[in-house]
Enzyme design. Structure first.
Site, PDB file in Angstrom:
ATOM      1  N   TYR A  15       0.840  -1.206   0.000  1.00 50.17           N
ATOM      2  CA  TYR A  15       0.000   0.000   0.000  1.00 50.17           C
ATOM      3  C   TYR A  15       0.877   1.259   0.000  1.00 50.17           C
ATOM      4  CZ  TYR A  15      -3.749   3.180   1.604  1.00 50.17           C
ATOM      5  OH  TYR A  15      -4.664   4.209   1.727  1.00 50.17           O
ATOM      6  N   GLN A  55      -0.477   4.190  20.667  1.00 48.65           N
ATOM      7  CA  GLN A  55      -0.244   4.765  19.328  1.00 48.65           C
ATOM      8  C   GLN A  55      -1.360   5.761  19.008  1.00 48.65           C
ATOM      9  OE1 GLN A  55      -1.447   1.707  19.926  1.00 48.65           O
ATOM     10  NE2 GLN A  55      -2.399   0.738  18.171  1.00 48.65           N
TER      11      GLN A  55
HETATM   12  P1  NAD Z   1     -12.692   1.894   0.369  1.00 54.61           P
HETATM   13  O1  NAD Z   1     -12.008   0.569   0.463  1.00 54.61           O
HETATM   14  O2  NAD Z   1     -14.024   2.049   1.036  1.00 54.61           O
HETATM   15  O3  NAD Z   1     -12.871   2.315  -1.155  1.00 54.61           O
HETATM   16  C1  NAD Z   1     -12.005   1.917  -2.183  1.00 54.61           C
HETATM   17  C2  NAD Z   1     -12.841   1.594  -3.414  1.00 54.61           C
HETATM   18  O4  NAD Z   1     -11.950   1.240  -4.493  1.00 54.61           O
HETATM   19  C3  NAD Z   1     -13.774   0.388  -3.187  1.00 54.61           C
HETATM   20  O5  NAD Z   1     -15.063   0.687  -3.678  1.00 54.61           O
HETATM   21  C4  NAD Z   1     -13.109  -0.715  -3.993  1.00 54.61           C
HETATM   22  O6  NAD Z   1     -14.015  -1.700  -4.437  1.00 54.61           O
HETATM   23  C5  NAD Z   1     -12.475   0.081  -5.129  1.00 54.61           C
HETATM   24  N1  NAD Z   1     -11.365  -0.621  -5.791  1.00 54.61           N
HETATM   25  C6  NAD Z   1     -10.329  -1.268  -5.213  1.00 54.61           C
HETATM   26  N2  NAD Z   1      -9.515  -1.789  -6.146  1.00 54.61           N
HETATM   27  C7  NAD Z   1     -10.048  -1.446  -7.355  1.00 54.61           C
HETATM   28  C8  NAD Z   1      -9.672  -1.698  -8.707  1.00 54.61           C
HETATM   29  N3  NAD Z   1      -8.566  -2.385  -9.016  1.00 54.61           N
HETATM   30  N4  NAD Z   1     -10.463  -1.199  -9.696  1.00 54.61           N
HETATM   31  C9  NAD Z   1     -11.584  -0.498  -9.396  1.00 54.61           C
HETATM   32  N5  NAD Z   1     -11.994  -0.244  -8.143  1.00 54.61           N
HETATM   33  C10 NAD Z   1     -11.230  -0.712  -7.124  1.00 54.61           C
HETATM   34  O7  NAD Z   1     -11.651   2.968   0.931  1.00 54.61           O
HETATM   35  P2  NAD Z   1     -11.804   4.538   1.157  1.00 54.61           P
HETATM   36  O8  NAD Z   1     -11.546   4.826   2.575  1.00 54.61           O
HETATM   37  O9  NAD Z   1     -13.042   5.042   0.516  1.00 54.61           O
HETATM   38  O10 NAD Z   1     -10.543   5.069   0.351  1.00 54.61           O
HETATM   39  C11 NAD Z   1     -10.663   5.663  -0.942  1.00 54.61           C
HETATM   40  C12 NAD Z   1      -9.300   6.157  -1.394  1.00 54.61           C
HETATM   41  O11 NAD Z   1      -8.796   7.118  -0.468  1.00 54.61           O
HETATM   42  C13 NAD Z   1      -8.240   5.040  -1.480  1.00 54.61           C
HETATM   43  O12 NAD Z   1      -7.433   5.272  -2.614  1.00 54.61           O
HETATM   44  C14 NAD Z   1      -7.449   5.214  -0.210  1.00 54.61           C
HETATM   45  O13 NAD Z   1      -6.126   4.778  -0.363  1.00 54.61           O
HETATM   46  C15 NAD Z   1      -7.522   6.729  -0.010  1.00 54.61           C
HETATM   47  N6  NAD Z   1      -7.352   7.060   1.424  1.00 54.61           N
HETATM   48  C16 NAD Z   1      -8.361   6.874   2.307  1.00 54.61           C
HETATM   49  C17 NAD Z   1      -8.143   7.175   3.649  1.00 54.61           C
HETATM   50  C18 NAD Z   1      -9.230   7.016   4.684  1.00 54.61           C
HETATM   51  O14 NAD Z   1      -8.927   7.217   5.870  1.00 54.61           O
HETATM   52  N7  NAD Z   1     -10.461   6.715   4.358  1.00 54.61           N
HETATM   53  C19 NAD Z   1      -6.901   7.659   4.075  1.00 54.61           C
HETATM   54  C20 NAD Z   1      -5.884   7.799   3.130  1.00 54.61           C
HETATM   55  C21 NAD Z   1      -6.132   7.524   1.787  1.00 54.61           C
HETATM   56  N1  UDP Z   2      -6.491  -0.722  15.609  1.00 55.57           N
HETATM   57  C1  UDP Z   2      -6.909  -1.283  16.816  1.00 55.57           C
HETATM   58  N2  UDP Z   2      -7.989  -2.104  16.815  1.00 55.57           N
HETATM   59  C2  UDP Z   2      -8.707  -2.385  15.691  1.00 55.57           C
HETATM   60  C3  UDP Z   2      -8.291  -1.802  14.452  1.00 55.57           C
HETATM   61  C4  UDP Z   2      -7.176  -0.984  14.455  1.00 55.57           C
HETATM   62  O1  UDP Z   2      -6.301  -1.044  17.856  1.00 55.57           O
HETATM   63  O2  UDP Z   2      -9.692  -3.148  15.795  1.00 55.57           O
HETATM   64  C5  UDP Z   2      -5.332   0.193  15.608  1.00 55.57           C
HETATM   65  C6  UDP Z   2      -4.264  -0.136  14.561  1.00 55.57           C
HETATM   66  O3  UDP Z   2      -3.330  -1.074  15.074  1.00 55.57           O
HETATM   67  C7  UDP Z   2      -3.651   1.229  14.343  1.00 55.57           C
HETATM   68  C8  UDP Z   2      -4.832   2.198  14.521  1.00 55.57           C
HETATM   69  O4  UDP Z   2      -5.802   1.477  15.266  1.00 55.57           O
HETATM   70  O5  UDP Z   2      -2.675   1.511  15.321  1.00 55.57           O
HETATM   71  C9  UDP Z   2      -5.433   2.677  13.216  1.00 55.57           C
HETATM   72  O6  UDP Z   2      -5.693   1.533  12.439  1.00 55.57           O
HETATM   73  P1  UDP Z   2      -6.468   1.596  11.048  1.00 55.57           P
HETATM   74  O7  UDP Z   2      -6.477   0.212  10.487  1.00 55.57           O
HETATM   75  O8  UDP Z   2      -7.770   2.279  11.230  1.00 55.57           O
HETATM   76  O9  UDP Z   2      -5.622   2.579  10.114  1.00 55.57           O
HETATM   77  P2  UDP Z   2      -4.053   2.831   9.861  1.00 55.57           P
HETATM   78  O10 UDP Z   2      -3.231   1.919  10.726  1.00 55.57           O
HETATM   79  O11 UDP Z   2      -3.878   2.540   8.415  1.00 55.57           O
HETATM   80  O12 UDP Z   2      -3.874   4.249  10.225  1.00 55.57           O
END
Ligand code: NAD
Ligand code: UDP
Length: 314
Positions: free
Chosen positions: A148, A212
Site C-alpha cells: 500500500y 499509538q
Molecule cells: P474503500 O475501500 O471504502 O474504497 C475503495 C474503493 O476502491 C472500493 O469501492 C473498492 O471496491 C475500489 N477498488 C479497489 N480496487 C479497485 C480496482 N482495481 N479497480 C476499481 N476499483 C477498485 O476505501 P476509502 O476509505 O473510501 O478510500 C478511498 C481512497 O482514499 C483510497 O485510494 C485510499 O487509499 C484513499 N485514502 C483513504 C483514507 C481514509 O482514511 N479513508 C486515508 C488515506 C487515503
Molecule cells: N487498531 C486497533 N484495533 C482495531 C483496528 C485498528 O487497535 O480493531 C489500531 C491499529 O493497530 C492502528 C490504529 O488502530 O494503530 C489505526 O488503524 P487503522 O487500520 O484504522 O488505520 P491505519 O493503521 O492505516 O492508520
C-alpha cells in the site's frame, strides 16, 4: 468549461469516500461516472443514486485501460484498510501503480484534470511530528504494509512525472485517517471496528497497548477539501495534506466510543500488527493557506452520525 455540469469520473466511487464524493458532486449538478470493481465495496453505497439521470455506474478494474470522455478524474480506487490491502498485496500494488498509469493515460488523452487520493502512509512510521508535505517519510520497502505505502508513493511519482513530462494538470491529496457513515461493518479500520464491537456488546480490540495515535477527520470535511483542491488554480499540484490535526491515542478513541454508545463491552488487547505507525498527525498549514480549508467537525461531533449509521444497520 463552465463551473457546472462537468463530466466527472470517480474511480473507487462505490467505496466509503468515493460514494460521499459521488453524492456531493451530483448535488452540485455534475455528471458522475462511478467506476468500481467492488473489491472492498458493494452497490449498497450507491444504490440510491442509480436512478439519478446524471449518474452512471460501470464495473471495471482500474488495472485495465479505460476509454471514456471526461473533464475531471478523482482516482480513489484502492483498498484502504490494512486487512483488505494485505489480503492480496500484489493486486494492491497493481491497483495503485497500473491504476495510476491507466488513469493518467486517460487524463492525457482527454485533457482532464486528475486528482490522486494519496495517503499519510507515504510518511510511513514518521520520525517527524506533525507531518508536513516536505517530509519524505520513513517507509519499509519490504514489510506487510509496503504494498500500500510504496504503491501510493509510486503513484505520486507517476503523477509528478506526467506533470513534468506531459504538462498534465495534476492534484495530489495526502489523506489522513478519515471516518464516517458508509464504511462497511467489516472494513477493519479502527473507528468502524470499535463502533461495531461496542454496539454488539463484544470485546473492543485494541492492538498493542493503545498508546499509538491517529488524527481522525470526518468524511464531510475531507470531501470538501478534495473538491477545493480539484477546483484550485492549475499551478497548485500539491502534494497537500488533508486531515484533522486533533490527535488521539487509540485507547482514548476506545473509551470515547464505549461512552458514547453506553456499551458494556470490555476493552481487550491484541498484538500490534507489524510496522503499525506509532504516531500520525497532519500539518495542514498548506491546506489552510492554499485552499482556505480546515476541518470543522471534531471527533465527538463526527462520531455521533457514524454511530447512528451503524446502529441503523443492525
Ligand atoms: P474503500 O475501500 O471504502 O474504497 C475503495 C474503493 O476502491 C472500493 O469501492 C473498492 O471496491 C475500489 N477498488 C479497489 N480496487 C479497485 C480496482 N482495481 N479497480 C476499481 N476499483 C477498485 O476505501 P476509502 O476509505 O473510501 O478510500 C478511498 C481512497 O482514499 C483510497 O485510494 C485510499 O487509499 C484513499 N485514502 C483513504 C483514507 C481514509 O482514511 N479513508 C486515508 C488515506 C487515503
Ligand atoms: N487498531 C486497533 N484495533 C482495531 C483496528 C485498528 O487497535 O480493531 C489500531 C491499529 O493497530 C492502528 C490504529 O488502530 O494503530 C489505526 O488503524 P487503522 O487500520 O484504522 O488505520 P491505519 O493503521 O492505516 O492508520
Amino acid at each position: 468549461m463552465s463551473d457546472r455540469g462537468k463530466r466527472i469520473l470517480i474511480t473507487g466511487g462505490a467505496g466509503f469516500l468515493g460514494s460521499h464524493l459521488c453524492e456531493r458532486l451530483l448535488r452540485e449538478g455534475h455528471e458522475v461516472l462511478c467506476v468500481d470493481n467492488f473489491y472492498t465495496s458493494t452497490r449498497r453505497n450507491i444504490t440510491h443514486l442509480l436512478e439519478h439521470p446524471c449518474f452512471e455506474l460501470m464495473r471495471h478494474d482500474v488495472t485495465l485501460p479505460l476509454h471514456v470522455e471526461v473533464d475531471q478524474i478523482y482516482n480513489m480506487a484502492c483498498p484502504a484498510s490494512p486487512i483488505h490491502y494485505q489480503r492480496d498485496p500484489v493486486q494492491t500494488t497493481k491497483t495503485s501503480v497500473h491504476g495510476a498509469i491507466n488513469m493518467l493515460g486517460l487524463a492525457k488523452r482527454t485533457g482532464a484534470r486528475i486528482l490522486q487520493a494519496s495517503t499519510s502512509e507515504v510518511y510511513g512510521d514518521p520520525q517527524v511530528h506533525p507531518q508536513s508535505e516536505n517530509y519524505w517519510g520513513n517507509v519499509s520497502p519490504i514489510g506487510v504494509r509496503s504494498c500500500y505505502d510504496e504503491g501510493k508513493r509510486c503513484a505520486e511519482t507517476l503523477f509528478f512525472d506526467y506533470w513534468r513530462q506531459h504538462n498534465l494538470p495534476i492534484k495530489v491529496a495526502r489523506i489522513f485517517n478519515t471516518y464516517g457513515p458508509k464504511m462497511l461493518p467489516d472494513d477493519g479500520r479502527v473507528v468502524s471496528n470499535f463502533i461495531v464491537q461496542a454496539l454488539a456488546g463484544s470485546d473492543i480490540t485494541i492492538y498493542g497497548d493503545g498508546s499509538q495515535s491517529r488524527s481522525f477527520c470526518y468524511v464531510d470535511d475531507l470531501v470538501e477539501g478534495l473538491i477545493r483542491l480539484m477546483e484550485s488554480e492549475e499551478a497548485l499540484t500539491g502534494p497537500i495534506n488533508l486531515g484533522n490535526p486533533s490527535e488521539y491515542s487509540i485507547s482514548e478513541l476506545a473509551t470515547k466510543v464505549v461512552n458514547m454508545t453506553n456499551s458494556r463491552s470490555k476493552i481487550v488487547y491484541a498484538p500490534l500488527p507489524q510496522d503499525d505507525p506509532t504516531r500520525r498527525q497532519p500539518d495542514i498549514t498548506r491546506a489552510k493557506a492554499e485552499l482556505g480549508w480546515e476541518p470543522g467537525i471534531e471527533l465527538d461531533e463526527g462520531l455521533k452520525p457514524t454511530i447512528d449509521y451503524f446502529q441503523a444497520q443492525v
